[in-house]
Design a protein around this motif. Structure first.
Motif, mmCIF file in Angstrom:
data_model
loop_
_atom_site.group_PDB
_atom_site.id
_atom_site.type_symbol
_atom_site.label_atom_id
_atom_site.label_comp_id
_atom_site.label_asym_id
_atom_site.label_seq_id
_atom_site.Cartn_x
_atom_site.Cartn_y
_atom_site.Cartn_z
ATOM 1 N N ARG A 1 6.443 -5.596 -2.447
ATOM 2 C CA ARG A 1 5.521 -4.679 -3.111
ATOM 3 C C ARG A 1 5.971 -4.444 -4.544
ATOM 4 O O ARG A 1 7.142 -4.230 -4.837
ATOM 5 N N THR B 1 5.579 -6.740 -11.269
ATOM 6 C CA THR B 1 5.125 -7.939 -10.568
ATOM 7 C C THR B 1 5.418 -9.201 -11.382
ATOM 8 O O THR B 1 5.703 -10.264 -10.815
ATOM 9 N N ILE C 1 3.183 -8.333 -4.394
ATOM 10 C CA ILE C 1 1.927 -7.789 -3.893
ATOM 11 C C ILE C 1 1.793 -6.387 -4.478
ATOM 12 O O ILE C 1 2.549 -5.478 -4.131
ATOM 13 N N MET D 1 0.551 -2.747 -5.026
ATOM 14 C CA MET D 1 -0.069 -1.688 -4.232
ATOM 15 C C MET D 1 0.514 -0.344 -4.619
ATOM 16 O O MET D 1 1.681 -0.249 -5.004
ATOM 17 N N PHE E 1 2.477 1.536 0.959
ATOM 18 C CA PHE E 1 3.701 0.769 1.176
ATOM 19 C C PHE E 1 4.222 0.831 2.614
ATOM 20 O O PHE E 1 4.500 -0.213 3.226
ATOM 21 N N ALA F 1 2.085 -1.243 5.097
ATOM 22 C CA ALA F 1 2.210 -2.681 4.859
ATOM 23 C C ALA F 1 3.535 -3.208 5.398
ATOM 24 O O ALA F 1 3.601 -4.324 5.925
ATOM 25 N N LEU G 1 4.559 -7.138 4.319
ATOM 26 C CA LEU G 1 5.607 -7.229 3.310
ATOM 27 C C LEU G 1 6.970 -7.454 3.957
ATOM 28 O O LEU G 1 7.218 -7.013 5.081
ATOM 29 N N GLY H 1 10.051 -4.228 -0.828
ATOM 30 C CA GLY H 1 9.405 -3.843 -2.068
ATOM 31 C C GLY H 1 10.369 -3.173 -3.012
ATOM 32 O O GLY H 1 11.530 -2.927 -2.670
#
Length: 345
Positions: free
Chosen positions: A169, A176, A187, A189, A194, A197, A203, A206
């Motif tokens: 994430r 990113t 990804i 978001m 979080f 996911a 995921l 992250g």
């Protein structure tokens, strides 16, 4: 150098606070995280309490977590601008490309690991470059969090190559971009999405702060937490605490003075300190849960910083193509970070 309040403002506050009164104004501020997380606990609620006390009870501030007043976290700026809420917490990066100048502070290894220092830098940079961008709201504070950490299932990261193929994430465009450069699959978001996911296996992990770890249950959803060596943050995120302009301008002069007295550089620094406090608590909570607390060594961190330099160059090219002076923005961000490190006393 101290930043004293103007005597006229203090005088107005003194008159206002001379006697507690029934609320004349109720301000509804909204955010998107748990009320038990660091910023609401150590910044938003104390800020609201100060407004109520210094207004003599004439202003009541209501705080609504988890977007309880409606909308999604990425739409928060527009909710404030349009008057759907009176104020709230905004991550401009949740709308990629809309506020590109703010991204200069979010570039890899730009800020120190002190949220307080980084937040002073955020206010300084904002005053120079972003006030036009935020002209349709009333800005109270601009701040950063503490260092971004890589939280993941399985063992902690030991080398740059360990990022390869991980679905991670990312909270912002610069983050990113960095994850792409190290071989991960970023990804994007917002933070509320979080945990789900992670739990659904969308995921592998992250990037987010230590302080958000407990409220997101990362002690249960991940196994390791990896920071970088040195005093610079792997990545950081820019926030604003803002108010609907009409709601602010509609206040009587003495009540606007109360808002003004709780705005600006030191209010921004207060928001950053909230994250610093939460980072200590979050790291301790993850360690107490038995999760791995890891740190890339200096050599691997140096490799990451070289990759971060590529991200910075790529970012400069992209924003320059949009008509901005990317190199000048980066230089200004660096200068703001150094100014933010200076002793404000």
């Amino acid at each position: 150098m101290k930043f004293p309040l103007k005597s006229s403002v203090l005088a107005l506050i003194g008159l206002v606070g001379a006697a507690m009164a029934e609320p004349e104004v109720t301000l509804r501020f909204q955010h998107f995280v748990s009320p038990l997380s660091a910023n609401p606990t150590y910044f938003m609620q104390p800020w609201a309490d100060a407004i109520e006390e210094q207004s003599g009870g004439r202003i009541e501030v209501e705080l609504y977590p988890f977007m309880q007043l409606g909308g999604k976290a990425p739409s928060q700026y527009d909710l404030i601008r349009d008057g759907a809420i009176d104020g709230g917490w905004v991550i401009p990066g949740y709308q990629p490309g809309r506020f590109p100048e703010a991204e200069a502070l979010e570039l890899p290894f730009m800020t120190t690991k002190s949220g307080e220092e980084a937040s002073r830098a955020a206010w300084i940079f904002t005053q120079e470059h972003l006030m036009d961008d935020f002209a349709d709201v009333h800005l109270i504070a601009a701040h950063m969090h503490g260092p971004g950490i890589v939280h993941k299932r399985g063992a902690g990261l030991g080398t740059v190559e360990d990022f390869s193929g991980l679905r991670l994430r990312g909270p912002s465009r610069p983050a990113t971009m960095l994850l792409e450069e190290v071989g991960a699959e970023p990804i994007g978001m917002p933070v509320p999405a979080f945990p789900e996911a992670l739990s659904k296996g969308v995921l592998d992990g992250g990037v987010i702060t230590w302080e958000m770890s407990p409220s997101l249950k990362l002690d249960e959803l991940t196994d390791s937490h990896t920071d970088v060596a040195g005093d610079r943050a792997f990545y950081n995120l820019y926030f604003i605490w803002a108010m609907n302009r009409d709601a602010y301008e509609g206040l009587p002069e003495d009540l606007r003075a109360v808002i003004d007295a709780n705005s600006g550089l030191e209010t921004s620094a207060m928001a950053g300190r909230a994250h610093d406090t939460g980072d200590t608590e979050g790291r301790d909570a993850m360690a107490a849960a038995g999760n791995e607390i890891a740190e890339l060594n200096e050599d691997e961190t140096a490799r990451l910083r070289e990759i971060g330099d590529r991200v910075r160059s790529r970012w400069i090219e992209e924003v320059t193509a949009r008509g901005l002076d990317g190199a000048a923005l980066v230089q200004s961000a660096m200068e703001a970070v150094e100014a933010g490190r200076a002793d404000p006393s």
